[in-house]
Design a protein around this motif. Structure first.
Motif: not given
Length: 171
Positions: A157-159, A161-164
């Protein structure tokens, strides 16, 4: 219904030290599979999703069922060499080497709202490549990344981009 009880854990597969989470028993049990798809449908029913994208291979099963439930289309992200006409391609790194994902050049119309679905979020490499592939070639709105299972210790998750991101189960 406890749909998680239909996920079988197999120790030491495919190699010693791995706990493999197998969701094929969930797929084989009609009421459990329906409960999973109904749960995801309820979550995204108001999102006006046009297309649900499935990542090869087990993501195809989940994406197709969810697309049907939402009244949306389905697009497949395939491994290299599986699409019959000239696709867009994205290379990505694996633990030992690299691989390529492909998508049809005519997969989307501009402005479509999409979900990207796969069975497991582990390191984030495969879904990261699918995101890059789609975002590089299409003008669509990626509403969310959806996973049946997330392996939290691998920090996939941390790798991304900012997508829900929505994972039904966390391990």
């Amino acid at each position: 219904m406890d749909i998680e009880s239909y996920i079988r854990t197999t120790p030491d597969f495919p190699k010693p030290g791995i706990l493999f989470r197998d969701f094929t028993p969930l797929l084989a049990h009609g009421p459990a599979f329906a409960a999973l798809i109904d749960q995801l449908k309820a979550r995204y029913a108001d999102s006006q999703i046009d297309v649900v994208v499935g990542i090869e291979a087990r993501g195809f099963v989940l994406a197709s069922a969810l697309a049907y439930a939402l009244g949306a289309g389905t697009v497949l992200v395939r491994k290299a060499g599986k699409l019959p006409h000239e696709p867009h391609a994205q290379e990505y790194e694996l633990e030992y080497g690299s691989s390529i994902l492909e998508i049809s050049r005519d997969a989307f119309q501009d402005g479509q709202r999409i979900l990207i679905v796969d069975d497991v979020l582990a390191t984030g490499g495969t879904v990261g490549a699918a995101l890059k592939l789609i975002q590089s070639h299409f003008s669509v709105s990626i509403e969310a990344l959806v996973f049946l299972m997330e392996l939290d210790a691998l920090n996939g998750r941390q790798k991304l981009p900012a997508v829900p991101i929505h994972s039904v189960f966390h391990y």
